[in-house]
Design a protein around this motif. Structure first.
Motif: not given
Length: 182
Positions: A87-91, A94-97, A122
């Motif tokens: 999972c990548e969290r931006t600012n 936004i979390t994209r898994c 997250g």
């Protein structure tokens, strides 16, 4: 002229000057503002927003509809294994898994890629447990995405789609105004 200092002989000239300025200001207020930029620029913005909105609906919409349709029917699938999960969290917004689900019983079968998006949440170190629906045995997912965060994913989808639709409508109106004034 120094600030706060009086100067003689300026009063009559400044009053006449201000009368002309009020006429110019009233004329400027009556003019409509022209859109900034060439109509082609706004056409590109409109097409980009429309393409992003279309891509969101095509790539993310069917998974959410499937998960809502099959909600409550997910059970752990012991013949599946989750690999390459991240999972990548931006600012912090936004979390994209993404995760790959592969079959343990048939290792030669290609893994199924599963991606999901969340806002203001997250991964939190949740276990990536592969699940299968009892209603549709071919539907596989991750329990965290299919049940735990389903409403977050739905509201995230609606929010992002709404913002993109708003940008598209605004770009359409500005393009229309720029094309008519060109």
């Amino acid at each position: 002229m120094a600030f706060g200092k009086r100067q003689s002989g300026v009063g009559a000239a400044s009053q006449a000057f201000n009368v002309d300025m009020t006429v110019a200001q009233s004329q400027a207020a009556n003019d409509t503002t022209q859109p900034v930029g060439h109509p082609f620029r706004w056409l590109v913005v409109l097409l980009a927003c429309g393409a992003m909105l279309y891509g969101l609906f095509v790539s993310y919409g069917p998974d959410i509809l499937r998960d809502h349709r099959l909600a409550g029917t997910w059970q752990p699938a012991y013949d599946l294994q989750a690999t390459d999960g991240k999972c990548e969290r931006t600012n912090f917004v936004i979390t994209r898994c993404s995760v790959k689900i592969k079959s343990v019983a048939r290792p030669d079968q290609a893994p199924i890629a599963h991606n999901f998006l969340m806002l203001f949440a997250g991964g939190g170190g949740e276990a990536l447990v592969p699940v299968r629906s009892t209603a549709d045995r071919s539907a596989v997912s991750i329990f965290y995405a299919a049940e735990t965060k389903l409403w977050n994913r739905t509201l995230s989808f609606v929010s992002v789609a709404g913002i993109l639709a708003l940008f598209s409508v605004c770009a359409l109106f500005i393009f229309w105004k720029a094309a008519n004034s060109f």
